[in-house]
Design an enzyme around this catalytic site. Structure first.
Site, mmCIF file in Angstrom:
data_model
loop_
_atom_site.group_PDB
_atom_site.id
_atom_site.type_symbol
_atom_site.label_atom_id
_atom_site.label_comp_id
_atom_site.label_asym_id
_atom_site.label_seq_id
_atom_site.Cartn_x
_atom_site.Cartn_y
_atom_site.Cartn_z
ATOM 1 N N GLU A 98 0.813 -1.215 0.000
ATOM 2 C CA GLU A 98 0.000 0.000 0.000
ATOM 3 C C GLU A 98 0.847 1.265 0.000
ATOM 4 O O GLU A 98 0.547 2.227 -0.705
ATOM 5 C CB GLU A 98 -0.960 -0.005 1.192
ATOM 6 C CG GLU A 98 -2.088 -1.030 1.066
ATOM 7 C CD GLU A 98 -1.648 -2.454 1.353
ATOM 8 O OE1 GLU A 98 -0.539 -2.643 1.911
ATOM 9 O OE2 GLU A 98 -2.392 -3.389 1.001
ATOM 10 N N HIS A 168 -12.023 -4.944 8.126
ATOM 11 C CA HIS A 168 -12.743 -4.739 6.862
ATOM 12 C C HIS A 168 -13.986 -3.901 7.114
ATOM 13 O O HIS A 168 -14.975 -4.014 6.403
ATOM 14 C CB HIS A 168 -13.134 -6.074 6.237
ATOM 15 C CG HIS A 168 -11.966 -6.936 5.864
ATOM 16 N ND1 HIS A 168 -11.352 -7.769 6.757
ATOM 17 C CD2 HIS A 168 -11.285 -7.062 4.708
ATOM 18 C CE1 HIS A 168 -10.353 -8.395 6.145
ATOM 19 N NE2 HIS A 168 -10.288 -7.982 4.904
#
Lengths: 364, 394
Positions: A98, A168
């Site tokens: 990322e 999540h």
């Protein structure tokens, strides 16, 4: 006519919910669309987002889309078909890194390419926190406006999905809201998503576009086929009201719309509902105008209470509207706990918690 | 007519082979040759000639079968929507975990990513504890609060949900072992996908700089989510990516090869030479997680071929039967027992008590300054509770 249909549909779904387990903690309120932007078609949010990127890729030959697994559509299908249409030089998979993805995107953007990066979940974006906060946000400022990475847009799914657990489900908007130089946008559904994403991509500042993942399939609107944009930094007043202002963004807007309907129907309380739309820079004027009119306000978000963006809004309201307030400002939010796996339904600031707050403030 | 004669012939053959294996399965030990190890900056590697006792053969077989069964059940529970959230299966990779665990000493520890069910079981949690964690019940290993990716046991520092985030932790755990002179080694596991995270390289550097007893294990299953190793990594010789850290490539489908390499790694790291990288070449049968059917970026034929030619359980089975260490009946008996045990655990995991609401505000801090947890109306009176002491410090 449209409104009547919607209302009767809402009643039907309410009745059904008595017999079936709720699939989600809210009822999606489709957009009331004018034909201002031309012909529309029913699309869900991931299709609307896909269309926005499709438009950019087709019109701007110097634009690319990249991220983990985006080549074959990404986990939520937002980039489906784009690689086939525009080639693997322009729509491509990155390694799982990322920090690298965002830094790479900043590099692309500063060199003049429209960079649309996807981070697979907002929860995964923290390794890139440094790149976003120290590089992207400050590039223009620190170079005396000689350089900027305004062509960077980072798309990422956020918020609750029903079973996402710790990593999540988070809504990390307030972390990034502390970084002047960034723009942060959260759509409430398909129609807004397409126009706002196009605005973010074309805005000359680095933008983070948080997509409430629960909406990808669930949010179905009449979405214009054409190219259209919405202004950033502008809140939407969705329901006008007299007694209290309810402010939210993303999924939570739909919770608040339902709260306003129940409050009106069962308690005769007139709620004004505002979708903030843009977290940074946020539309203080629309909020202040509303609160000066109603005198009461609730800010509601899924993120935890302490340090949530509701705190910023509350502080500004007391400064701007102090003498107009009839009751304390209330925040209805997630708890100060990590996002819990088995307790999601207890954690979320659902309609009953919001409704209770509405009643308390009106009777203050 | 023809068909039935074939059947008869086959059953006769079966009877004969059972008799044969009964008659001749008396070996208490056998030796095997593993695939050659590939070495990076090492003069000598692990021994390719390995010895296996009958007792160990039965143990490894049972462990691998149990993991496979747990994973099959987890997948089914997920499809039934009894397990929610995220769920990543280890089927196909069993030999990696079982091979490493086989040589662990009491002082050695392990930390892994989100494919953690098998490891949790190997590190001492019974299948019920694993499955009940998946179903979010009170009997779950983390009291139902972690779910699939977050399970723990003594010397097992957990599954971890963020790709690559556990790798620097492994270096820290190894440092603690060195500092406290426990003699222990930390096995730090990650995948080919995570190998491209920047923090992996930060951890490599610290570990070599301070010569930490850390084995960086890259379980290369060929795919980082939906992208193959070739398409995500500039170098796919993961065992050499530590550059200044020596490395070993090992056939991760062969439990004995993994065992030998791990034995070598423990010797190497605990003798003060610093870290080691170990790549286990393996394969996952399922998709990355339950939302990935696992067939959009590879062919069904590829998966089928691995199952038929390289399956870690089938190949081990053939090996140990061929060497007369065990007979087929014994293995069938094990299969039956494992199935019964997991079926029972599944049943219990489905019906175990739910986690009480009070746990929502449990264990956020060790000793909170404010005893209530800030929240929202109207349920604002959540009391912070301490559910249990941490096992890692005991």
């Amino acid at each position: 006519m449209h409104a009547i249909n919607k209302y009767s549909l809402f009643n039907v779904s309410k009745k059904l919910c008595g017999c079936f387990k709720y699939a989600s903690h809210f009822v999606y309120h489709p957009e009331q669309i004018s034909n201002k932007f031309g012909k529309t078609n029913k699309k869900n949010m991931y299709q609307a987002i896909n269309e926005a990127m499709d438009l950019v890729l087709s019109k701007d030959s110097n634009s690319v889309v990249f991220g983990e697994d985006v080549g074959f559509g990404g986990v939520f299908r937002c980039t489906s078909g784009l690689r086939d249409r525009y080639g693997k030089d322009r729509v491509f998979n990155t390694p799982l890194c990322e920090q690298g993805i965002i830094g790479f995107g900043i590099g692309l953007a500063v060199a003049g390419t429209t960079a649309i990066a996807e981070i697979q979940f907002a929860d995964y974006m923290f390794p890139a926190f440094d790149q976003l906060v120290n590089e992207a946000a400050k590039y223009r400022y620190r170079s005396g406006n000689l350089f900027d990475c305004g062509k960077l847009t980072v798309r990422t799914p956020c918020s609750a999905v029903g079973h996402g657990a710790l990593y999540h489900s988070q809504s990390p908007e307030s972390f990034y809201a502390h970084s002047p130089g960034l723009k942060i946008v959260i759509p409430r559904g398909a129609h807004k998503a397409k126009g706002l994403l196009l605005s973010c991509i074309r805005d000359p500042n680095p933008c983070i576009f948080f997509e409430p993942k629960m909406m990808y399939r669930l949010a179905v609107d009449d979405v214009p086929d054409d190219d259209y944009e919405f202004p950033l930094g502008k809140a939407d007043v969705l329901i006008k009201g007299r007694d209290i202002t309810l402010i939210g963004w993303g999924t939570q807007v739909h919770v608040l719309l339902e709260v306003a309907e129940i409050a009106n129907k069962d308690f005769g309380i007139s709620c004004e509902v505002i979708d903030l739309v843009t977290i940074l820079p946020w539309d203080k004027q629309t909020v202040a105008n509303s609160v000066k009119k109603t005198g009461r306000v609730i800010v509601s978000h899924e993120a935890p209470l302490t340090g949530g963006f509701g705190a910023e809004i509350a502080a500004s309201i007391q400064e701007e509207c102090f003498l107009y307030l009839e009751s304390p400002i209330r925040r209805v939010t997630g708890y100060d706990t990590p996002f819990p796996h088995v307790f999601e339904q207890f954690y979320l600031p659902n309609k009953w918690k919001c409704l209770q707050a509405v009643k308390e403030l009106v009777n203050y | 007519m023809n068909g039935s004669s074939v059947l008869r012939k086959n059953s006769l053959k079966n009877v004969l082979s059972i008799l044969e294996s009964r008659l001749f399965s008396s070996a208490s030990e056998a030796t095997f040759e593993t695939k050659p190890f590939k070495l990076h900056k090492l003069e000598n590697g692990p021994n390719t000639n390995v010895t296996l006792s009958r007792e160990d053969a039965l143990k490894y077989y049972t462990q691998m079968q149990t993991i496979r069964r747990i994973e099959t059940s987890a997948g089914n529970l997920y499809k039934e929507k009894i397990v929610r959230g995220f769920c990543h299966l280890y089927s196909g990779q069993e030999a990696c975990a079982v091979g490493m665990k086989a040589v662990f000493r009491d002082t050695d520890s392990i930390i892994t990513a989100y494919r953690a069910h098998g490891w949790t079981y190997l590190m001492g949690v019974d299948p019920f504890g694993v499955l009940a964690e998946l179903t979010g019940r009170k009997g779950g290993n983390a009291r139902g609060k972690g779910g699939s990716m977050h399970m723990y046991a003594k010397n097992f520092y957990g599954g971890n949900g963020i790709v690559g985030a556990q790798v620097p932790l492994g270096a820290g755990i190894a440092f603690a072992a060195k500092y406290n002179k426990t003699g222990g080694v930390c096995f730090t596991l990650y995948g080919d996908g995570a190998s491209n995270q920047g923090q992996v390289f930060e951890a490599y550097n610290m570990s070599k700089l301070w010569n930490l007893p850390c084995v960086f294990v890259c379980e290369n299953n060929g795919y980082g989510m939906g992208t193959s190793a070739e398409r995500s990594s500039a170098s796919i010789t993961f065992y050499s990516r530590g550059d200044y850290i020596p490395g070993i490539w090992v056939d991760g489908m062969d439990v004995l090869a993994v065992r030998e390499a791990s034995r070598f790694a423990i010797d190497y790291c605990s003798s003060g030479k610093g870290p080691l990288v170990m790549e286990t070449a393996t394969y996952r049968y399922s998709g990355h997680s339950m939302s990935d059917p696992g067939t959009s970026y590879r062919t069904r034929d590829e998966i089928q071929e691995v199952r038929q030619t390289r399956d870690p359980i089938t190949s081990f089975k053939e090996k140990i039967i061929g060497a007369n260490l065990v007979n087929i009946d014994e293995l069938k008996e094990i299969d039956k027992e494992v199935k019964a045990q997991i079926d029972d655990a599944v049943k219990k995991a489905k019906t175990d008590t739910e986690v009480p609401l009070a746990d929502l505000a449990g264990d956020i801090y060790s000793k909170p300054l404010e005893t209530t947890i800030r929240g929202v109306t109207p349920f604002k009176n959540l009391e912070h509770i301490r559910i249990g002491p941490a096992v890692n410090l005991n």
